[in-house]
Design a protein around this motif. Structure first.
Motif, PDB file in Angstrom:
ATOM      1  N   UNK A  14      39.750  49.713  34.516  1.00  0.00           N
ATOM      2  CA  UNK A  14      38.290  49.196  34.641  1.00  0.00           C
ATOM      3  C   UNK A  14      37.692  48.537  34.163  1.00  0.00           C
ATOM      4  N   UNK A  15      38.305  47.757  32.938  1.00  0.00           N
ATOM      5  CA  UNK A  15      37.584  46.654  32.447  1.00  0.00           C
ATOM      6  C   UNK A  15      37.700  45.180  33.214  1.00  0.00           C
ATOM      7  N   UNK A  16      38.529  45.261  34.072  1.00  0.00           N
ATOM      8  CA  UNK A  16      38.662  44.069  35.103  1.00  0.00           C
ATOM      9  C   UNK A  16      38.330  44.676  36.427  1.00  0.00           C
ATOM     10  N   UNK A  17      37.951  43.779  37.281  1.00  0.00           N
ATOM     11  CA  UNK A  17      37.675  44.115  38.615  1.00  0.00           C
ATOM     12  C   UNK A  17      39.041  43.559  39.868  1.00  0.00           C
ATOM     13  N   UNK A  18      39.413  42.404  39.416  1.00  0.00           N
ATOM     14  CA  UNK A  18      40.534  42.200  40.316  1.00  0.00           C
ATOM     15  C   UNK A  18      41.350  41.079  39.678  1.00  0.00           C
ATOM     16  N   UNK A  19      42.372  40.763  40.631  1.00  0.00           N
ATOM     17  CA  UNK A  19      43.301  39.780  40.204  1.00  0.00           C
ATOM     18  C   UNK A  19      44.333  39.264  41.215  1.00  0.00           C
ATOM     19  N   UNK A  20      44.922  38.061  41.251  1.00  0.00           N
ATOM     20  CA  UNK A  20      45.792  37.776  42.174  1.00  0.00           C
ATOM     21  C   UNK A  20      47.204  37.751  41.487  1.00  0.00           C
ATOM     22  N   UNK A  21      47.627  38.933  41.052  1.00  0.00           N
ATOM     23  CA  UNK A  21      48.855  39.026  40.292  1.00  0.00           C
ATOM     24  C   UNK A  21      49.959  38.775  41.262  1.00  0.00           C
ATOM     25  N   UNK A  22      51.373  38.410  40.491  1.00  0.00           N
ATOM     26  CA  UNK A  22      52.646  38.254  41.079  1.00  0.00           C
ATOM     27  C   UNK A  22      53.106  39.336  41.703  1.00  0.00           C
ATOM     28  N   UNK A  23      53.591  39.696  42.896  1.00  0.00           N
ATOM     29  CA  UNK A  23      53.815  40.877  43.639  1.00  0.00           C
ATOM     30  C   UNK A  23      54.705  41.782  42.889  1.00  0.00           C
ATOM     31  N   UNK A  24      56.129  41.207  42.181  1.00  0.00           N
ATOM     32  CA  UNK A  24      56.747  42.213  41.544  1.00  0.00           C
ATOM     33  C   UNK A  24      56.250  42.884  40.470  1.00  0.00           C
ATOM     34  N   UNK A  25      55.418  42.288  39.606  1.00  0.00           N
ATOM     35  CA  UNK A  25      54.590  43.094  38.495  1.00  0.00           C
ATOM     36  C   UNK A  25      53.589  44.071  38.958  1.00  0.00           C
ATOM     37  N   UNK A  26      52.908  43.700  40.081  1.00  0.00           N
ATOM     38  CA  UNK A  26      51.803  44.520  40.463  1.00  0.00           C
ATOM     39  C   UNK A  26      52.416  45.624  41.567  1.00  0.00           C
ATOM     40  N   UNK A  27      53.642  45.620  42.192  1.00  0.00           N
ATOM     41  CA  UNK A  27      54.123  46.248  43.231  1.00  0.00           C
ATOM     42  C   UNK A  27      54.135  47.843  42.470  1.00  0.00           C
ATOM     43  N   UNK A  28      54.667  48.227  41.600  1.00  0.00           N
ATOM     44  CA  UNK A  28      54.636  49.564  41.177  1.00  0.00           C
ATOM     45  C   UNK A  28      53.369  50.325  41.003  1.00  0.00           C
ATOM     46  N   UNK A  29      52.357  49.544  40.685  1.00  0.00           N
ATOM     47  CA  UNK A  29      51.087  50.089  40.852  1.00  0.00           C
ATOM     48  C   UNK A  29      50.463  50.078  42.072  1.00  0.00           C
ATOM     49  N   UNK A  44      50.718  39.094  32.552  1.00  0.00           N
ATOM     50  CA  UNK A  44      50.254  39.951  33.618  1.00  0.00           C
ATOM     51  C   UNK A  44      50.124  41.233  33.076  1.00  0.00           C
ATOM     52  N   UNK A  45      51.055  41.691  31.893  1.00  0.00           N
ATOM     53  CA  UNK A  45      51.133  43.111  31.488  1.00  0.00           C
ATOM     54  C   UNK A  45      49.734  43.430  30.988  1.00  0.00           C
ATOM     55  N   UNK A  46      49.349  42.711  29.834  1.00  0.00           N
ATOM     56  CA  UNK A  46      48.004  43.373  29.349  1.00  0.00           C
ATOM     57  C   UNK A  46      47.048  43.257  30.230  1.00  0.00           C
ATOM     58  N   UNK A  47      47.009  42.138  31.111  1.00  0.00           N
ATOM     59  CA  UNK A  47      45.756  42.072  32.541  1.00  0.00           C
ATOM     60  C   UNK A  47      45.838  43.346  33.300  1.00  0.00           C
ATOM     61  N   UNK A  48      46.960  43.658  33.727  1.00  0.00           N
ATOM     62  CA  UNK A  48      47.045  44.679  34.634  1.00  0.00           C
ATOM     63  C   UNK A  48      46.531  45.997  33.949  1.00  0.00           C
ATOM     64  N   UNK A  82      46.762  34.118  32.447  1.00  0.00           N
ATOM     65  CA  UNK A  82      46.726  33.047  31.197  1.00  0.00           C
ATOM     66  C   UNK A  82      46.079  31.623  32.167  1.00  0.00           C
ATOM     67  N   UNK A  83      45.477  30.859  31.233  1.00  0.00           N
ATOM     68  CA  UNK A  83      44.846  29.477  32.063  1.00  0.00           C
ATOM     69  C   UNK A  83      45.957  28.954  32.433  1.00  0.00           C
ATOM     70  N   UNK A  84      45.923  28.311  33.627  1.00  0.00           N
ATOM     71  CA  UNK A  84      47.089  27.480  34.264  1.00  0.00           C
ATOM     72  C   UNK A  84      48.134  28.096  34.959  1.00  0.00           C
ATOM     73  N   UNK A  85      48.180  29.414  34.968  1.00  0.00           N
ATOM     74  CA  UNK A  85      49.221  30.334  35.463  1.00  0.00           C
ATOM     75  C   UNK A  85      48.673  30.158  37.321  1.00  0.00           C
ATOM     76  N   UNK A  86      49.781  30.331  37.997  1.00  0.00           N
ATOM     77  CA  UNK A  86      49.545  30.579  39.645  1.00  0.00           C
ATOM     78  C   UNK A  86      48.532  31.604  39.879  1.00  0.00           C
ATOM     79  N   UNK A  87      48.470  32.511  38.970  1.00  0.00           N
ATOM     80  CA  UNK A  87      47.649  33.772  39.154  1.00  0.00           C
ATOM     81  C   UNK A  87      46.171  33.095  38.977  1.00  0.00           C
TER      82      UNK A  87
END
Length: 333
Positions: free
Chosen positions: A204-219, A194-198, A166-171
């Motif tokens: 493959x609809x998105x290329x990259x992301x600066x996600x929070x580590x806990x939500x990205x870690x399983x993937x 983060x859920x829908x973005x991930x 979302x706009x304004x998030x640390x991501x």
């Protein structure tokens, strides 16, 4: 009794009523289920932390702590709802660096005052973000490192898109800071968490992301995302093989740092006794070996700081991120 004496008596009684009323409310609290508003969609780090903490607080206080996802406007919608809630301790928000430090500088109009409308309860955890790519994107552009990404983005301006929660998030701001420091242009696509973005990143609809580590870690562990670096100033113990962005990026990214934090806040006017009890029990829950291991394995650092300490953090982070927003040129209409 004269009219003047009656009036003085009424004024004296009125001046004490809020204190006694607040005390009575605090002693009876919680009288019903407590709602923890998560101002983002499910499956993101804000949601993960709230759902980890809720059953621990429910066990201690004898009432359900219900997580309620209210996404939208970079977390502003859910936070505004809590700002307007009765200050009786039955509505809390899992605030973030976005809702309570970044957004006041990023949005020209805010639906709440991030300081005046809330009382900080405690910082729950701090986490780094992690730079992750869709593996297909990485293969297509030959991206295996941070310098590879900078090279690909410079050679293909506007071709790569970067997702955020979302706009304004640390991501979001982590990406804007990266773009600003590297002189690259990638299209920002905000989501409602983060859920829908991930989901779209892995699809493959998105290329990259600066996600929070806990939500990205399983993937990352499953291989569905390719991780390049963490955004903190030091490597993270949960994934020590990953360098920091600064470490991997060399001179062009010297000084890069964009971490996140998450904490409980209540509406302004919530009785201090309630705030104190919430802070103390949250700190105890976060200090248990099981909770510490659970959060640290996901890359989060549990906290439990006092209300006053959390207030000072919010003040410092507001000033820090105002500078980042100004330097990056990021804005939200």
């Amino acid at each position: 009794m004269t009219t003047r004496r009656r009036l003085l008596g009424q004024l004296t009684l009125a001046s004490f009523t809020p204190w006694w009323a607040a005390r009575a409310r605090a002693q009876a609290w919680p009288a019903r289920p407590v709602r923890i508003v998560v101002p983002f969609a499910a499956a993101g780090t804000t949601d993960i932390l709230a759902r980890a903490l809720a059953p621990e607080l429910a066990r201690v206080f004898g009432q359900p702590f219900v997580v309620d996802n209210r996404p939208g406007a970079g977390g502003n919608n859910g936070a505004a709802e809590v700002a307007k809630a009765p200050p009786d301790g039955h509505t809390l928000v899992m605030g973030t660096v976005g809702t309570h430090a970044i957004n006041p500088s990023l949005y020209p109009r805010m639906p709440y005052d991030h300081v005046r409308d809330f009382v900080p309860v405690t910082l729950v955890a701090g986490v780094p973000n992690v730079l992750v790519l869709n593996p297909g994107t990485a293969q297509k552009y030959g991206i295996n490192s941070v310098p590879d990404l900078v090279k690909a983005a410079r050679a293909n301006p506007g071709r790569l898109n970067v997702a955020s929660s979302g706009n304004g998030t640390s991501i979001h701001l982590a990406a804007e800071l990266f773009k600003s420091m590297t002189g690259t242009f990638m299209v920002h696509i905000p989501y409602r968490g983060s859920g829908p973005a991930l989901i779209d990143l892995m699809g493959g609809q998105m290329d990259l992301m600066f996600d929070n580590l806990p939500s990205a870690m399983p993937h990352i562990r499953s291989g569905r995302l390719k991780a390049l670096a963490v955004t903190s100033s030091a490597r993270n113990a949960a994934i020590p093989e990953l360098p920091t962005v600064e470490e991997a990026g060399g001179q062009v990214l010297k000084g890069y740092e964009a971490s996140s934090w998450f904490g409980l806040l209540a509406p302004a006017g919530t009785p201090p006794d309630i705030v104190g009890r919430l802070q103390a029990e949250t700190a105890k829950a976060l200090a248990t070996p099981a909770m510490k291991e659970r959060l640290q394995s996901q890359g989060a650092t549990p906290s439990g700081m006092t209300s006053a300490e959390f207030a000072r953090l919010i003040d410092a982070e507001t000033r820090k991120w105002a500078g980042v927003v100004k330097a990056s040129g990021a804005k939200v209409d």
